[in-house]
Design an enzyme around this catalytic site. Structure first.
Site, mmCIF file in Angstrom:
data_model
loop_
_atom_site.group_PDB
_atom_site.id
_atom_site.type_symbol
_atom_site.label_atom_id
_atom_site.label_comp_id
_atom_site.label_asym_id
_atom_site.label_seq_id
_atom_site.Cartn_x
_atom_site.Cartn_y
_atom_site.Cartn_z
ATOM 1 N N ASN A 36 -0.283 11.665 -0.053
ATOM 2 C CA ASN A 36 0.511 10.463 -0.328
ATOM 3 C C ASN A 36 1.161 10.558 -1.695
ATOM 4 O O ASN A 36 0.661 11.286 -2.548
ATOM 5 C CB ASN A 36 -0.416 9.232 -0.316
ATOM 6 C CG ASN A 36 -1.046 9.019 1.029
ATOM 7 O OD1 ASN A 36 -0.391 9.110 2.057
ATOM 8 N ND2 ASN A 36 -2.344 8.743 1.031
ATOM 9 N N ARG B 88 -5.591 10.229 -11.204
ATOM 10 C CA ARG B 88 -4.953 10.948 -10.067
ATOM 11 C C ARG B 88 -4.495 9.891 -9.080
ATOM 12 O O ARG B 88 -5.167 9.599 -8.119
ATOM 13 C CB ARG B 88 -5.970 11.925 -9.451
ATOM 14 C CG ARG B 88 -5.418 12.898 -8.471
ATOM 15 C CD ARG B 88 -5.037 12.297 -7.117
ATOM 16 N NE ARG B 88 -6.106 12.131 -6.172
ATOM 17 C CZ ARG B 88 -6.153 11.123 -5.275
ATOM 18 N NH1 ARG B 88 -5.207 10.193 -5.236
ATOM 19 N NH2 ARG B 88 -7.150 11.025 -4.448
ATOM 20 N N LYS C 197 -5.409 -1.712 -2.657
ATOM 21 C CA LYS C 197 -6.607 -1.479 -1.817
ATOM 22 C C LYS C 197 -7.296 -2.811 -1.537
ATOM 23 O O LYS C 197 -7.772 -3.051 -0.428
ATOM 24 C CB LYS C 197 -7.579 -0.535 -2.535
ATOM 25 C CG LYS C 197 -7.068 0.898 -2.671
ATOM 26 C CD LYS C 197 -7.465 1.759 -1.487
ATOM 27 C CE LYS C 197 -6.827 3.139 -1.576
ATOM 28 N NZ LYS C 197 -7.078 3.996 -0.412
ATOM 29 N N TYR D 248 0.878 -1.176 0.000
ATOM 30 C CA TYR D 248 0.000 0.000 0.000
ATOM 31 C C TYR D 248 0.913 1.223 0.000
ATOM 32 O O TYR D 248 2.085 1.117 -0.385
ATOM 33 C CB TYR D 248 -0.895 -0.140 1.261
ATOM 34 C CG TYR D 248 -2.060 0.798 1.355
ATOM 35 C CD1 TYR D 248 -3.072 0.795 0.400
ATOM 36 C CD2 TYR D 248 -2.166 1.700 2.415
ATOM 37 C CE1 TYR D 248 -4.150 1.659 0.500
ATOM 38 C CE2 TYR D 248 -3.244 2.556 2.520
ATOM 39 C CZ TYR D 248 -4.222 2.540 1.562
ATOM 40 O OH TYR D 248 -5.288 3.393 1.665
ATOM 41 N N GLU E 163 -11.773 4.847 -6.956
ATOM 42 C CA GLU E 163 -10.502 5.200 -6.329
ATOM 43 C C GLU E 163 -9.620 6.014 -7.273
ATOM 44 O O GLU E 163 -9.433 5.635 -8.435
ATOM 45 C CB GLU E 163 -9.777 3.905 -5.928
ATOM 46 C CG GLU E 163 -8.604 4.098 -5.005
ATOM 47 C CD GLU E 163 -8.996 4.574 -3.613
ATOM 48 O OE1 GLU E 163 -9.911 3.993 -3.008
ATOM 49 O OE2 GLU E 163 -8.377 5.540 -3.138
ATOM 50 N N ASP E 164 -9.102 7.097 -6.779
ATOM 51 C CA ASP E 164 -8.092 7.902 -7.475
ATOM 52 C C ASP E 164 -8.529 8.361 -8.866
ATOM 53 O O ASP E 164 -7.772 8.260 -9.853
ATOM 54 C CB ASP E 164 -6.744 7.163 -7.491
ATOM 55 C CG ASP E 164 -6.111 7.134 -6.098
ATOM 56 O OD1 ASP E 164 -6.796 7.534 -5.133
ATOM 57 O OD2 ASP E 164 -4.949 6.724 -5.959
ATOM 58 N N ASP F 58 -13.907 6.444 -2.375
ATOM 59 C CA ASP F 58 -13.051 6.343 -1.196
ATOM 60 C C ASP F 58 -12.328 7.658 -0.900
ATOM 61 O O ASP F 58 -12.188 8.054 0.252
ATOM 62 C CB ASP F 58 -12.043 5.211 -1.441
ATOM 63 C CG ASP F 58 -11.134 4.984 -0.257
ATOM 64 O OD1 ASP F 58 -11.631 5.049 0.869
ATOM 65 O OD2 ASP F 58 -9.935 4.727 -0.477
ATOM 66 N N ASP F 59 -11.868 8.334 -1.958
ATOM 67 C CA ASP F 59 -11.088 9.562 -1.736
ATOM 68 C C ASP F 59 -11.949 10.679 -1.168
ATOM 69 O O ASP F 59 -11.487 11.475 -0.352
ATOM 70 C CB ASP F 59 -10.423 10.004 -3.048
ATOM 71 C CG ASP F 59 -9.480 8.937 -3.533
ATOM 72 O OD1 ASP F 59 -8.486 8.681 -2.854
ATOM 73 O OD2 ASP F 59 -9.780 8.310 -4.570
HETATM 74 N N1 LIG Z 1 -4.510 10.164 3.627
HETATM 75 C C1 LIG Z 1 -5.519 9.729 2.902
HETATM 76 O O1 LIG Z 1 -6.285 8.833 3.319
HETATM 77 C C2 LIG Z 1 -5.772 10.315 1.578
HETATM 78 C C3 LIG Z 1 -4.863 11.147 0.978
HETATM 79 N N2 LIG Z 1 -5.114 11.675 -0.252
HETATM 80 C C4 LIG Z 1 -4.083 12.501 -0.844
HETATM 81 O O2 LIG Z 1 -4.541 13.808 -0.987
HETATM 82 C C5 LIG Z 1 -3.903 14.417 -2.088
HETATM 83 C C6 LIG Z 1 -4.933 15.171 -2.912
HETATM 84 O O3 LIG Z 1 -5.919 14.286 -3.412
HETATM 85 P P1 LIG Z 1 -7.169 14.882 -4.216
HETATM 86 O O4 LIG Z 1 -7.925 15.833 -3.383
HETATM 87 O O5 LIG Z 1 -7.913 13.751 -4.766
HETATM 88 O O6 LIG Z 1 -6.394 15.640 -5.372
HETATM 89 P P2 LIG Z 1 -6.896 16.799 -6.315
HETATM 90 O O7 LIG Z 1 -5.936 16.866 -7.424
HETATM 91 O O8 LIG Z 1 -8.345 16.619 -6.575
HETATM 92 O O9 LIG Z 1 -6.730 18.128 -5.423
HETATM 93 C C7 LIG Z 1 -5.525 18.725 -5.082
HETATM 94 C C8 LIG Z 1 -5.830 20.108 -4.527
HETATM 95 O O10 LIG Z 1 -4.634 20.675 -4.008
HETATM 96 C C9 LIG Z 1 -4.539 22.013 -4.443
HETATM 97 N N3 LIG Z 1 -3.148 22.425 -4.516
HETATM 98 C C10 LIG Z 1 -2.233 22.108 -5.469
HETATM 99 N N4 LIG Z 1 -1.084 22.756 -5.233
HETATM 100 C C11 LIG Z 1 -1.269 23.486 -4.110
HETATM 101 C C12 LIG Z 1 -0.451 24.386 -3.390
HETATM 102 N N5 LIG Z 1 0.800 24.625 -3.763
HETATM 103 N N6 LIG Z 1 -0.970 24.986 -2.301
HETATM 104 C C13 LIG Z 1 -2.227 24.730 -1.905
HETATM 105 N N7 LIG Z 1 -3.049 23.889 -2.558
HETATM 106 C C14 LIG Z 1 -2.573 23.282 -3.647
HETATM 107 C C15 LIG Z 1 -5.192 22.023 -5.802
HETATM 108 O O11 LIG Z 1 -5.592 23.337 -6.160
HETATM 109 C C16 LIG Z 1 -6.358 21.099 -5.564
HETATM 110 O O12 LIG Z 1 -7.413 21.833 -5.011
HETATM 111 C C17 LIG Z 1 -3.160 13.308 -2.822
HETATM 112 O O13 LIG Z 1 -1.809 13.385 -2.512
HETATM 113 C C18 LIG Z 1 -3.727 12.032 -2.237
HETATM 114 O O14 LIG Z 1 -2.776 11.009 -2.183
HETATM 115 C C19 LIG Z 1 -6.288 11.457 -0.913
HETATM 116 C C20 LIG Z 1 -7.221 10.612 -0.379
HETATM 117 C C21 LIG Z 1 -6.999 9.944 0.884
HETATM 118 C C1 LIG Z 2 -5.010 6.912 0.458
HETATM 119 C C2 LIG Z 2 -5.630 7.298 -0.786
HETATM 120 O O1 LIG Z 2 -6.704 6.839 -1.111
HETATM 121 C C3 LIG Z 2 -4.979 8.264 -1.633
HETATM 122 O O2 LIG Z 2 -3.926 8.782 -1.279
HETATM 123 O O3 LIG Z 2 -5.513 8.532 -2.716
HETATM 124 MG MG LIG Z 3 -7.135 7.152 -3.142
#
Ligand SMILES: NC(=O)C1=CN([C@@H]2O[C@H](COP(=O)(O)OP(=O)(O)OC[C@H]3O[C@@H](n4cnc5c(N)ncnc54)[C@H](O)[C@@H]3O)[C@@H](O)[C@H]2O)C=CC1
Ligand SMILES: CC(=O)C(=O)O
Ligand SMILES: [Mg+2]
Length: 603
Positions: free
Chosen positions: A445, A182, A200, A129, A271-272, A294-295
């Protein structure tokens, strides 16, 4: 409510490892070498002599029979010697070598693979993962040896209804679907994103005990906009730009129709997907199919549980959540999902409208603080945009540093996908937080995309902070022998339970109420003494126990909403009559556990 005794799944697994109970038989329609080449039935050198006779295996294996325990120890020994022999190599090389050795076992002997995974989940989760799965996706074309899961491409339009029958299993319970647009914080990886559904679903097996015969990872390949991949001769996906608009949706529609035509009870986890399609598909399908994103939804539940934990960590009652100032950095599918659920929680606690509840939340994206003055304000972010009248001293597009300095938030939460944006200055500004225990959530991540490292967070923001990250970091040694605890705020604490609870309830939809129940369950899981030490989430080693509780909470919510239609021999009335403890036991007893079953041949 917070004080109760727990057992850990790994303890249970360990005690079961040497159990002498004889498992039920497993029917196999193959013989001889075909069995050895089928990872589901294969026991390698573990086939007893009588079974070798019955199944035509005599002479196809070395004569000595090796017990499951010996095979298990042998695998772990070779894994450990790999660790020892690669000590001086770069981290990425070591991680990929570890993934390869696990993947080879997965391809050869699923029973042993999943047992090793379940017993050692804390050690192996970072390999199968996040973070290593990200590296695997980036290198997928080079690592590819055998296919796993199904691939539906834009070229398969009109064919999916028949293609779905190419999958060899008669029953599928859980599907994880991506279009690779993504992948974690790594962007568009096209077909290479298949590693995410595989990882996953491994967590589904390890944490929720979903039978691996009934899982299906799926890649919807609609092209890629990643120029590097398009130019790569070895790229294994469609070499064309991504489909857009109605053309794109037609592909997803066709896939969903095909899935539910063959397996009406399957659950599909999206997912993603890039944000626009994440929201559009959720809106399009959530009232029609048993699916969730999930996201958006899993992440929101885990983040909310963590946010409630930070209130308790400050020694304050949960009701104080409504006074917490929270800055969310990242206005994508994850960040907006978190905001929506957190605001709903405040509204529920106070009885005020969601409009009033959002005053404590601040949203920042790549162009800074999101306000109603933003040109081309994204409609998805619009409900969370600040009115300039309400943010004295701040303006549209204010930087993270400006917002943190002005707001002095209780929590700074990153879901931006941008590594290091919680830099030294931002973290130092968090020292001025109005909270006695400010919280930093660097949830992006994989590891290199985390908004800050654990070490930097404790070093710059102070030793009294609460810290969580999406990918694992080591705990941090502080002065005077104290430990800065690192939490892993990752949706893995919820999605397995959401899937399992839904399946066992027999619900045909996944509602906000079921998702909220999952989050509340996780929030109440931790004991007070741990929370006060800054430990917001349980150890991954107890993920089966967490998942049993979360699954039961989801199931009970489905019953309350009169959506539970029952599962197998257990009907809706029986589900409704179960006490909370009985529901947890019921969920637990439905978790698959890997043991070698006697194989019985049938033509
Ligand atoms: N810990 C967890 O369980 C999870 C973590 N994530 C992580 O969250 C991150 C984002 O995922 P999504 O929202 O789906 O991506 P996304 O691409 O939909 O959104 C990214 C957001 O970050 C903003 N952004 C980009 N550069 C920036 C900067 N320099 N300053 C401030 N904001 C900025 C963008 O404008 C956008 O609104 C990924 O790295 C993903 O791995 C996502 C889901 C679960
Ligand atoms: C953990 C997860 O779902 C993500 O980083 O997109
Ligand atoms: Mg995800």
């Amino acid at each position: 409510m917070w004080n109760r005794v727990r057992f850990t799944a790994s303890n249970l697994a360990r005690s079961r490892r040497f159990s002498t109970a004889i498992p039920g038989p497993c029917i196999v329609h193959k013989r001889g070498a075909d069995i050895l080449h089928d990872p589901w039935f294969n026991k390698d050198t573990g086939f007893p002599l009588t079974e070798r006779d019955r199944l035509g295996l005599r002479g196809l294996l070395p004569p000595r029979v090796i017990s499951f325990e010996q095979q298990y120890d042998r695998f772990l020994n070779s894994y450990r010697s790999l660790e020892k022999n690669t000590q001086c190599q770069p981290e990425n090389v070591v991680s990929l070598s570890k993934w390869r050795i696990l993947n080879r076992l997965h391809d050869r002997n699923e029973t042993l693979y999943y047992r090793v995974l379940i017993d050692n989940i804390e050690e192996f989760a970072p390999i199968i993962y996040t973070p290593t799965v990200g590296l695997v996706c980036q290198n997928y074309s080079g690592l590819f040896r055998r296919p796993r899961g199904m691939y539906f491409s834009a070229k398969d339009k009109g064919e999916m209804m028949s293609m779905i029958y190419n999958w060899p299993a008669h029953k599928v319970d859980m599907i994880v679907l991506t279009d690779g647009s993504r992948i974690l914080g790594l962007g568009d990886l096209g077909v290479q994103g298949i590693g995410i559904p595989i990882g996953k679903l491994d967590m589904y097996v390890a944490a929720a005990g979903i039978n691996p015969r009934n899982i299906l990872p799926v890649m919807l390949d609609v092209g890629t906009n990643n120029e590097k991949l398009l130019k790569d001769r070895l790229y294994l996906g469609l070499r064309q730009p991504r489909l857009e608009g109605e053309e794109y949706l037609a592909i997803v529609d066709e896939f969903m129709e095909a899935v539910y035509a063959r397996w009406p009870k399957a659950i599909v986890q999206f997912e993603d997907f890039q944000m626009k399609w994440a929201f559009t598909t959720l809106e399009r399908y959530h009232k029609r199919f048993c699916m969730f994103n999930d996201d958006i939804q899993g992440t929101a539940g885990v983040a909310l549980a963590g946010l409630l934990g930070t209130v308790r960590a400050q020694g304050r009652p949960l009701s104080d959540f409504v006074n917490q100032k929270i800055v969310v950095v990242g206005a994508g599918s994850a960040g907006l999902g978190v905001l929506k659920m957190a605001i709903q929680a405040v509204s529920k606690m106070t009885g005020c409208s969601e409009l009033a509840a959002k005053s404590q939340f601040f949203l920042i994206d790549k162009d800074g603080l999101v306000t109603t003055e933003r040109n081309n304000l994204d409609p998805a972010a619009a409900p969370f945009a600040k009115n300039p009248r309400d943010i004295e001293g701040l303006t549209e597009g204010a930087s993270i540093l400006e917002v943190v300095k002005k707001v002095k938030p209780h929590v700074l939460l990153g879901l931006s996908g941008v590594g290091g944006i919680f830099n030294e200055e931002v973290l130092k500004a968090m020292r001025e937080s109005v909270s006695t225990k400010p919280a930093i959530f660097a949830m992006s991540n994989p590891t290199m995309n985390a908004e800050c490292t654990a070490v930097d967070a404790f070093k710059h923001a102070g030793e009294n902070i609460v810290f969580a990250s999406g990918s694992p970091f080591e705990n941090v040694n502080l002065v005077n022998g104290k430990v800065g605890h690192v939490n892993q705020a990752n949706n893995m604490y919820l999605f397995p339970g959401i899937g399992l609870g839904t399946r066992l309830s027999g619900a045909h939809l996944i509602t906000d109420g079921m998702l909220q129940a999952a989050s509340e369950c996780l929030a109440s899981y931790m004991m007070e003494e741990d929370i006060l030490k800054g430990i917001l989430y349980p150890s991954i080693s107890s993920i089966r126990d967490v998942t049993a509780e979360v699954g039961a909470a989801v199931l009970r919510a489905a019953v309350e909403e009169e959506l539970a239609e029952g599962h197998g021999d257990v009907g809706p009335k029986e589900l409704a009559h179960m006490s909370k403890e009985e529901t947890v036991e019921y969920v637990r007893s439905n978790m698959w556990f890997p043991v070698y079953s006697p194989l019985v041949h049938e033509k």
